[in-house]
Design an enzyme around this catalytic site. Sequence first.
Site, PDB file in Angstrom:
ATOM      1  N   PRO A   1      -3.717 -12.368  -2.157  1.00 57.39           N
ATOM      2  CA  PRO A   1      -2.436 -12.525  -2.852  1.00 57.39           C
ATOM      3  C   PRO A   1      -1.762 -11.191  -3.153  1.00 57.39           C
ATOM      4  O   PRO A   1      -2.322 -10.326  -3.810  1.00 57.39           O
ATOM      5  CB  PRO A   1      -2.837 -13.223  -4.154  1.00 57.39           C
TER       6      PRO A   1
ATOM      7  N   ASP B   1       4.976  -5.344  -9.311  1.00 56.98           N
ATOM      8  CA  ASP B   1       3.657  -5.894  -8.974  1.00 56.98           C
ATOM      9  C   ASP B   1       3.344  -5.603  -7.503  1.00 56.98           C
ATOM     10  O   ASP B   1       2.777  -6.426  -6.781  1.00 56.98           O
ATOM     11  CB  ASP B   1       3.576  -7.391  -9.262  1.00 56.98           C
TER      12      ASP B   1
END
Length: 462
Positions: A339, A318
């Site tokens: 984020p 990710d």
Amino acid sequence: MSGLDTLISGGDVLLPDGVHRVDLGLADGKVAGLYAPGTAPDAAEVIDATGKTVLPGIVDIHFHVRAPAYPERGTVLSETSAAAAGGVTTLFEMPISKPCCSTPAELARRRDHFAENAVVDFALYAAPGDLTEASRDKMMDLGCIAWKIFTTPSPAGRADEFEGLAFPDEADQLRALQLLADTGLPIVVHAESAALLAHYEEAAKALDLADAATHGLSRPAICESVAVAKLLAMNITAQAKLHIAHVTSAETVQVLRGFAGTSDFTAETCPQYLFTTEADVARAGIYGKVNPPIRHQSDQDALWQAIEDGVINYVTTDHAPFAKAEKQAAEGNFPAAPPGVPGIEFILPAMLDAVAQGRLSLKRAHDLICANGARRYGLYPRKGSVLPGSAADVTIVDLDGETVISAATLHTHAREVAHLFEGRRLRGKVTQTILGGRTVYLDGEVTGPQGAGAYVTPAYGV
């Protein structure tokens, strides 16, 4: 037999049934053969891997660079260079871009941009966009590797980046699963409940916005577990090839266990959830913020147990780079921070360190970050193995070497925001990465040229 282009000799080679002391021959971009020591044909180049371990090149199925948008965060060149340095030879780029990769035109544009700049091989996810068969089929014709949706709404001010990707309405989520089920391609879902997120984010406004714990309280585990439960229930009807992204919590692990056998679904987690906790986020501050949040030690323990039990069979990066100025702008306001953390250079050394600690076998670690993904996406054994006929994608590692995560040595453009892993000392070191028979990383230096990476499509595995 004609000579080899390259012979990798003297090393321990990871094969599907375990590690073997064999020599590995490469020719014409493929694995030409496996040879008992001293029996291989002549080679134009010989790589001495004595004392090292030879792995199939890593396949990371969850990666973000967002290019060609936001070059200040990182470019295809910078982030695929970082991938090469991390032993990753193939990466799957997610569809968040500006505009979203949810139309055939944008998919083609991104394919061409990556092809011009990538140092390693790449595949592209597509978002299902307008949920029509016509658009779906055109994106399949363009070679998308799989599909991605979010169950959350578009973040404020970023509607164009999530158009055709964010489906907070459950009826739309079911429509997407049903529309895409017939394609046979995996459907990856970022699963958090939109309604519960709204509830907890409102409640969190009364908390200390500078406190790292506020982020976790604004997106607690129940937001994830409820969304995953609903998706798995829907998939009993849809019967799609479903894949749950970045599982973070013990609660969600329980849900995955409960739905075992009900449909074709798989799940992944990430190094940030396996190797850090909310205490590390508190130390890193806004630089450690990811979505869904990094949680507690008990959640980390549950994730490792799920890996041991085979409930979770994929570990992905990710990788999500941001510019330092973007993170700094949110100092004192944790919910407002962007984020994501850079992780493409961390995943392999971290998993090797877990092997050194006795948590995993080398084969299991490699399956989690490479071979299982190649299988799930239909690329195995061309990718994810070093069997004769496989792509000559190889990562050579020193299991006794040490990797120290430091901004001074990272290749990602986001090295200045890698606080979450900064200073980690890991047993295991990538020494050389080979793509299609050509060295693209060697002893600290990325040697692969811009544009060396090839576009990988589902047909690649045929």
